[in-house]
Design an enzyme around this catalytic site. Structure first.
Site, PDB file in Angstrom:
ATOM      1  CE1 TYR A 354      22.093 -53.891  62.684  1.00  0.00           C
ATOM      2  CE2 TYR A 354      22.661 -52.148  61.141  1.00  0.00           C
ATOM      3  CZ  TYR A 354      21.712 -52.876  61.830  1.00  0.00           C
ATOM      4  OH  TYR A 354      20.374 -52.588  61.654  1.00  0.00           O
ATOM      5  CB  CYS A 355      23.640 -58.041  62.136  1.00  0.00           C
ATOM      6  SG  CYS A 355      22.738 -59.548  61.719  1.00  0.00           S
ATOM      7  CB  VAL A 356      26.703 -61.823  61.133  1.00  0.00           C
ATOM      8  CG1 VAL A 356      25.466 -62.675  61.271  1.00  0.00           C
ATOM      9  CG2 VAL A 356      26.714 -61.103  59.803  1.00  0.00           C
ATOM     10  N   GLY A 358      28.805 -57.863  64.363  1.00  0.00           N
ATOM     11  CA  GLY A 358      29.076 -57.811  65.796  1.00  0.00           C
ATOM     12  C   GLY A 358      29.608 -59.132  66.315  1.00  0.00           C
ATOM     13  CG  PHE A 382      24.754 -51.110  66.076  1.00  0.00           C
ATOM     14  CD1 PHE A 382      24.969 -50.536  67.310  1.00  0.00           C
ATOM     15  CD2 PHE A 382      25.026 -50.352  64.940  1.00  0.00           C
ATOM     16  CE1 PHE A 382      25.438 -49.232  67.425  1.00  0.00           C
ATOM     17  CE2 PHE A 382      25.484 -49.055  65.039  1.00  0.00           C
ATOM     18  CZ  PHE A 382      25.699 -48.487  66.280  1.00  0.00           C
TER      19      PHE A 382
END
Length: 621
Positions: A354-356, A358, A382
């Protein structure tokens, strides 16, 4: 954003007589108690002095140094470059001033017509989504209507000032647009008692008791921020992680300096053979994926028969200042893979970032591919970026000069304070996350209602110096990952060697990881990529459960380029949550099941109950 129905209302009334608030409704002539009003103004000034003292004390004793001056200097320098473009050509400067003058003259002409009893078409109207001017008096009262229109015209002129500065480089223009927007949001007449009809009515009706309460809350929030203003966005007293947030049953089965690994108890007799590892961002806490049971992505996955493991990152202090990005990879997702194999016997996992988180997952995948280690069956992103060409509004904070300032600041204490990151994110949406709370808390004198998502938003984490510097420089500044220039552990990473299937989720209104940035990043992976676009933004677009869906999602052709609108022309819109679509995609790769697993699998001894202790370390304790 997803929002629970508030469980409590405004703050309880103070016991002091002078701060009591009468029945609701506008003040009427003679209803204002002049003596009480004067007493409350005096008390407001007294409370304001306390707030100023709370702000000044840590600056006087050297606890807080003048980081604000750096921000102001950068703002003046940036906006100055735009002004220089206009002032360097007298003709341009005159045309610019004339455009604002014409707008004001049109506004004045309309105001004169209204004063004469004639109908007048407004010179400008607020955006339909703008909540600042919804009170009827903003349109019905000529004075407030004039203020509103004058402000909107000025704000639009400020935007034009930046957008039409063709001789200024794009990064400077983006920074200038950000600063001009912040100035415009700050000077809105809705933010001041005498220019906001609703605030003015409340102040008169309560004999300024609202301002006394507001100044008291301002003092409390500055004290809570240890000298910096920590704006309360939710009633924090109503929430506690492990009590009414992050409730999915599980155990911490592994931990090191940087993270705890949580395994969740199965809810079905059979589970997918391939377990799931979730890598959340380290810039905030994992329980955004496990807020309340009805909103919890983690619980939903467990209920669908998935063995779920989640990384809970530490809230670092100065002792972890030298922890590098490479260590975050090795002691984060790669250490988690080893622990999951010990607990389940499975050599592969399905992984989510998710976000960083990811971005970190993509780097781990490229690193494992370079070492020819096949340990991941599929990857889901994500709102995550691997290419930072179109990296969103956060890029306005990143250039060589600003990074050097941050590095010098972090060197002194070993980390970046959580408040600095939280303020940066809040400023990206200041009309949603700053000014409504300034007005509600410090002018109306009312506590915000309980809201789990905003409680999480305020529960930020610190950034260790070495890791944060590496992240800003190598991704936002130099964009090395997608260019094949990033080295980790002496290995140059190539995303094209990542052959696993990727489910690449973007959110349409994302200002942190824009949909076009996620779309552009899809082409760098070497395997099949399923690009899916969810409605709403960076949080609500992801946290959109099937039980209470608020937004739609789109599926379509294979990703290409960065033109989201072009992709949407042939995409199919689906109502409701994208979660079931993702599950079908996951099972499409491997739907084999096995009997539900025990936590730790007899190999890893549970350390403590979920959500663990790392996530409970708060910055305001």
């Amino acid at each position: 954003m997803l929002m629970d129905k508030p469980t409590t209302g405004a703050a309880k009334e103070p016991s002091q007589k002078s701060a009591q608030e009468p029945a609701n409704g506008p003040a009427t002539p003679g209803a204002v108690n002049i003596e009480l009003f004067a007493q409350n103004l005096a008390r407001m000034i007294e409370e304001g002095g306390k707030a100023l003292a709370a702000y000044m004390k840590p600056r006087e004793d050297g606890t807080i140094k003048g980081e604000l001056s750096e921000d102001v200097t950068d703002m003046v320098k940036t906006v100055g470059q735009v002004a220089e473009y206009w002032l360097s050509d007298p003709k341009r400067a005159v045309e610019l001033q004339a455009s604002l003058g014409r707008a004001y003259l049109d506004l004045w002409a309309g105001a004169v017509k209204r004063m004469a009893g004639e109908p007048a078409v407004p010179s400008v109207s607020p955006d339909a989504k703008d909540k600042r001017f919804t009170d009827p008096e903003w349109s019905q009262n000529q004075f407030f209507d004039f203020l509103k229109q004058a402000y909107l015209l000025t704000a639009q002129w400020g935007e034009k000032l930046v957008n039409d500065a063709d001789g200024v480089d794009e990064h400077t223009k983006a920074k200038a647009a950000f600063y001009v927007k912040q100035i415009g949001n700050a000077i809105s007449p809705s933010n001041f008692v005498l220019t906001n009809p609703e605030l003015l009515r409340e102040t008169l009706a309560s004999n300024a008791g609202n301002l006394v309460r507001g100044m008291r809350m301002l003092t409390e929030d500055i004290q809570a921020g240890h000298g910096n203003l920590k704006i309360r966005q939710s009633d924090a007293s109503q929430f506690q992680v492990g009590r009414n947030l992050a409730l999915t049953p599980g155990k911490v089965v592994f931990q090191n300096d940087l993270m705890q690994l949580i395994q969740y108890e199965p809810a079905t007799e059979q589970v997918l053979k391939v377990p799931l590892l979730i890598v959340p961002p380290w810039i905030n806490k994992f329980y955004i994926l496990d807020l309340t049971p009805e909103k919890s992505f983690i619980k939903w996955c467990v209920d669908q028969g998935i063995t779920v493991f989640v990384i809970s990152w530490v809230n670092p202090d100065a002792h972890l200042a030298s922890k590098s990005f490479e260590q975050y990879m090795n002691e984060g997702p790669i250490a988690a893979l080893d622990a999951i194999e010990a607990a389940t016997g499975e050599k592969k996992v399905n992984a989510i970032g998710y976000c960083v988180g990811g971005t970190l997952l993509a780097i781990a995948l490229a690193y494992l591919a370079a070492k020819k280690q096949d340990r991941v069956r599929s990857a889901t992103m994500f709102a995550a970026q691997v290419d930072f060409t179109h990296s969103g509004d956060l890029k306005v904070f990143v250039d060589e000069e600003r990074i050097q300032q941050l590095e010098a600041h972090m060197k002194e204490q070993g980390y970046l304070e959580a408040s600095r990151m939280a303020n940066a994110f809040n400023m990206l949406r200041s009309n949603d996350l700053i000014w409504p709370y300034v007005v509600n808390n410090y002018m109306r004198g009312k506590k915000p209602v309980p809201f789990d998502l905003l409680y999480w938003n305020s529960d930020a984490t610190r950034m260790p110096a070495a890791n944060h510097s590496f992240y800003l420089r190598n991704f936002y500044l130099d964009n090395k990952l997608s260019q094949g220039e990033l080295e980790i552990g002496g290995i140059k990473l190539d995303l094209r060697k990542v052959k696993v299937p990727v489910y690449n989720l973007a959110t349409r209104e994302d200002h942190i990881a824009p949909a076009k940035s996620v779309l552009e990043g899809s082409k760098y992976f070497g395997g099949p990529v399923k690009y899916v676009l969810a409605g709403s933004g960076h949080i609500a677009g992801v946290i959109n459960p099937p039980g209470i869906p608020k937004y739609q999602y789109w599926t379509g052709a294979e990703p290409s380029g960065a033109d989201v609108d072009a992709w949407l022309k042939t995409a199919t819109e689906h109502a409701g949550s994208w979660w079931p679509h993702w599950l079908d995609w996951l099972k499409g790769a491997d739907a084999e099941t096995v009997p539900a697993r025990t936590i730790g699998g007899g190999k890893l001894k549970p350390i403590e109950d979920a959500p663990g202790s790392y996530v409970k370390v708060r910055n305001w304790d």
